[in-house]
Design an enzyme around this catalytic site. Sequence first.
Site, PDB file in Angstrom:
ATOM      1  N   GLU A 208       0.806  -1.217   0.000  1.00  0.00           N
ATOM      2  CA  GLU A 208       0.000   0.000   0.000  1.00  0.00           C
ATOM      3  C   GLU A 208       0.842   1.272   0.000  1.00  0.00           C
ATOM      4  O   GLU A 208       0.328   2.362   0.263  1.00  0.00           O
ATOM      5  CB  GLU A 208      -0.964  -0.011   1.189  1.00  0.00           C
ATOM      6  CG  GLU A 208      -1.986  -1.143   1.091  1.00  0.00           C
ATOM      7  CD  GLU A 208      -2.979  -1.162   2.229  1.00  0.00           C
ATOM      8  OE1 GLU A 208      -2.785  -0.408   3.206  1.00  0.00           O
ATOM      9  OE2 GLU A 208      -3.954  -1.938   2.152  1.00  0.00           O
ATOM     10  N   LYS A 340     -15.369  -1.624   3.268  1.00  0.00           N
ATOM     11  CA  LYS A 340     -14.697  -2.089   2.051  1.00  0.00           C
ATOM     12  C   LYS A 340     -15.738  -2.744   1.149  1.00  0.00           C
ATOM     13  O   LYS A 340     -16.309  -3.789   1.509  1.00  0.00           O
ATOM     14  CB  LYS A 340     -13.595  -3.103   2.397  1.00  0.00           C
ATOM     15  CG  LYS A 340     -12.429  -2.518   3.179  1.00  0.00           C
ATOM     16  CD  LYS A 340     -11.434  -3.605   3.554  1.00  0.00           C
ATOM     17  CE  LYS A 340     -10.186  -3.023   4.218  1.00  0.00           C
ATOM     18  NZ  LYS A 340      -9.255  -4.091   4.673  1.00  0.00           N
TER      19      LYS A 340
END
Length: 423
Positions: A208, A340
């Site tokens: 990430e 999410k």
Amino acid sequence: MKITKVFGYQVLDSRGRPTVAASISLTDGSTHTARVPSGASTGSHEAKELRDTGSKHAEKFFAGASVQLAVANINEKIAPLLIEDQISLSSVDNKLSELDPSIDHAQLGANATLAVSLAAALADAHGQNKSLARYFTAEKQLLIPMPMVNILSGGAHANRTMDIQDILIIPVGAKSFTQALSWIVAIREMAAKLGKESGAVTNLIADEGGLAIAFDSVEKACEFVTKSIEKVGLKVGTEVALALDVAATQFFDGNKYNFATTNKSYTSAEFVKYIGDLTSNQPIISIEDPFAEDDWQSWQNFSEIAPKKLQVMGDDLLTTNLDRLNQAIASKSANAILIKANQNGLVTSTLNVLKQARANNFNTVVSARSGENEDSWLADLAVGWSAGQIKVGSTHGSERNAKWNRLLELEATEECRFLNPFN
């Protein structure tokens, strides 16, 4: 406007792994495409993405991770149901639910259903001549979320350079998103500089975009980040605070929490105390997944003693699942949820989870995944849903910056207000 074509195909995510894209074409000649993300640190209760492992569709060079089964489900099962329909997100999602009534979308694959659902949201917004953010918030002032950004990464995102997954920063003193992001960039670059000066390896960038620097303990890693904040001239706590993503399921063996770097093991009760001491002694205002996904008692025990201002957030615990959220509400096991879309599988039901969380005074954080792509729909969802916070990763990698840049665009071009849930 009617749907003239629905088409799925395989693309790559930011880790070079296959994922699903879906396009919806309309009678005005426009085409609207969405690509879905995929996680590395995944909760066992998430909606199930469909991959080709063990099937005749498995592609040799992707080691069974190809998604041609999910793509085929879009083209052969979903498309015939939608073509000639008026474009409507709610109608598309209802038809997807009817076609695959399983809770986890295991039949069609959550990667297939979400790709079509997102493409439908984009197409429906286009049909109303709106951005995706304005599709969900039509007239009111848009609310730009507070960013939560990776500085250091370990766990499943960075080859276990730390036992926990991420140490993040939250620019709680910033007055605008633009100012917040400028602070974050400076701190992230200072951390890289300090890492190089200390001799630590910083050329390994995590999934990430965070720095993968090895530390002997979580405490030392936190101290490194606070030093980076101070070095750029910002005040720790009042201007920039810390957040942790522990991802404790990754090192829980069913009985104990096991730290490899310190070679220490903790019972659930001992780990509750450890997390309590850690959050008391460090400038931490948010902690994600401090306990394993099914260790409900530890979550409840910690929430009883945690400071009211501490954000105790479930990701693997809650997996954007309405039933699990309701269990957390009833047991008072958390006060925040990571949202999410690919944990859920549909745009509308993801939004329903967020609404239920907000109705019960949970903070909501719309989040990207470790396997991302260049789409920016996540930023629009976070804004359109007035989520309050957004977690995308770091400020390196175009798949991350696409989301940050979209938020910068919205703040520059729309009537907006920067949200600070920590005030």
